[in-house]
Design a protein around this motif. Sequence first.
Motif, PDB file in Angstrom:
ATOM      1  N   ASP A   1       0.852  -1.182   0.000  1.00 10.58           N
ATOM      2  CA  ASP A   1       0.000   0.000   0.000  1.00 10.58           C
ATOM      3  C   ASP A   1       0.900   1.248   0.000  1.00 10.58           C
ATOM      4  OD1 ASP A   1      -1.441   2.250   1.717  1.00 10.58           O
ATOM      5  OD2 ASP A   1      -2.998   1.009   0.793  1.00 10.58           O
TER       6      ASP A   1
ATOM      7  N   GLN B   1       0.517   3.658   3.027  1.00 11.57           N
ATOM      8  CA  GLN B   1       1.122   3.098   4.248  1.00 11.57           C
ATOM      9  C   GLN B   1       2.650   3.145   4.171  1.00 11.57           C
ATOM     10  OE1 GLN B   1       0.609  -1.101   4.700  1.00 11.57           O
ATOM     11  NE2 GLN B   1       1.227  -1.125   6.867  1.00 11.57           N
TER      12      GLN B   1
ATOM     13  N   GLU C   1       3.899   6.584   4.851  1.00 12.85           N
ATOM     14  CA  GLU C   1       3.783   6.901   6.278  1.00 12.85           C
ATOM     15  C   GLU C   1       4.909   6.251   7.079  1.00 12.85           C
ATOM     16  OE1 GLU C   1      -0.108   5.575   7.280  1.00 12.85           O
ATOM     17  OE2 GLU C   1      -1.114   7.368   6.490  1.00 12.85           O
TER      18      GLU C   1
ATOM     19  N   ALA D   1       5.966  -3.548   9.449  1.00 10.77           N
ATOM     20  CA  ALA D   1       4.693  -3.180   8.828  1.00 10.77           C
ATOM     21  C   ALA D   1       4.219  -4.222   7.823  1.00 10.77           C
ATOM     22  CB  ALA D   1       4.827  -1.820   8.150  1.00 10.77           C
TER      23      ALA D   1
END
Length: 278
Positions: free
Chosen positions: A188, A191, A194, A255
Motif C-alpha cells: 500500500d 502506508q 507513512e 509493517a
Amino acid sequence: MDSMEEWLAKLPDLAVTYGMRVLVALLIFIIGRWLSKVIAKAVEALMTKRGVDRAAIGFVGGLTSAGIMAFTLIAVLAHLGVQTASLVAVLGAAGLAVGLALQGSLSNFAAGVLLVVFRPIKAGDYVEAAGAAGVVEEVSIFSTTLITPDNKKIIAPNAAVINSVIVNYSAKDTRRVDLVIGVSYDADLKQTREVLTKVVTASDYVLTTPAPTIEVSELADSSVNFVVRPWVNSADYWNAYFQLMANIKVALDEAGIGIPYPQMDLHVQNLPERPPQS
C-alpha cells in the motif's frame, strides 16, 4: 694644460649631475627594498590569515621580495645610464631555459598558488580531485595530500588537482542524503509513505528545514521505488545514511511491507515422459 683646466672647471658640474644621479639611484634602491619587505610581509600576513602552510608562506614571501628587488636593481642601473636591454634579454633567456627545464615543477607551483589564493579546498575538507577521494591533510607548494577513508595517503600534484573537476563535500554546512527504497507492487503506497516518513522524522540527524522529500520515483520491473531525501549536517552524513538504511528495513518488516529482490521463475513445458524402468 688647457684641457686639464677645462676638465677641472667642468668637474663641479659633473659632480652635481652624476652625484644627483647616484643619489636618486640610491633613493630608488632604498624605496624598492622597503617596498619589497612591506609587500612580502603583507602577502605573508594574508596567507597566514587564510591558514596556508608555513612552507608555502615563506616561499611565496621570499619570491615576492626577490621579484621586487630584481625590478628595483634594473631601475637603478637604468637611471645610472647602464644599458639594461641586453641585461634584460640575458635574464629573459636564462628564465626561459630554467622554465623549460622545470616546466612540470613550475606548473605545480603555479597551481599551488591558485589553490592557496582561491582556496577551493582546505585542510579537513573531504574532496574528490585528480581521480582520488579523501580528506585534505595539506596543500603544500607543489602537491596536495589526501587521506582516504581506509587511511591511505595520496599525494597528488597541484597541477593535476587544479586541472580536474573538484568535488568538495565539506564546502557547505548541509548535505542531502539520497536513498532509493524499493517495495513490492502489492504494498500500500500510502502506508509505505507513512512508514518511511516516520523513520525519517524520528532520526536525530535529519533536519526539519529543508523538509525531507519522500515520493514515488519509478515503477520498476519488480518494485515500486521511493526516493527518500532528507537533509542533514555535512558532518553527520554517513551516520545518518547508515542509520536510516537500517531503520527503514526494520520498519518495513514490522509493517509487513515486502522488499523485492531479484529472482527468476522457470517454467518447463512439454517435459518428456520418463522412460519405463525395467
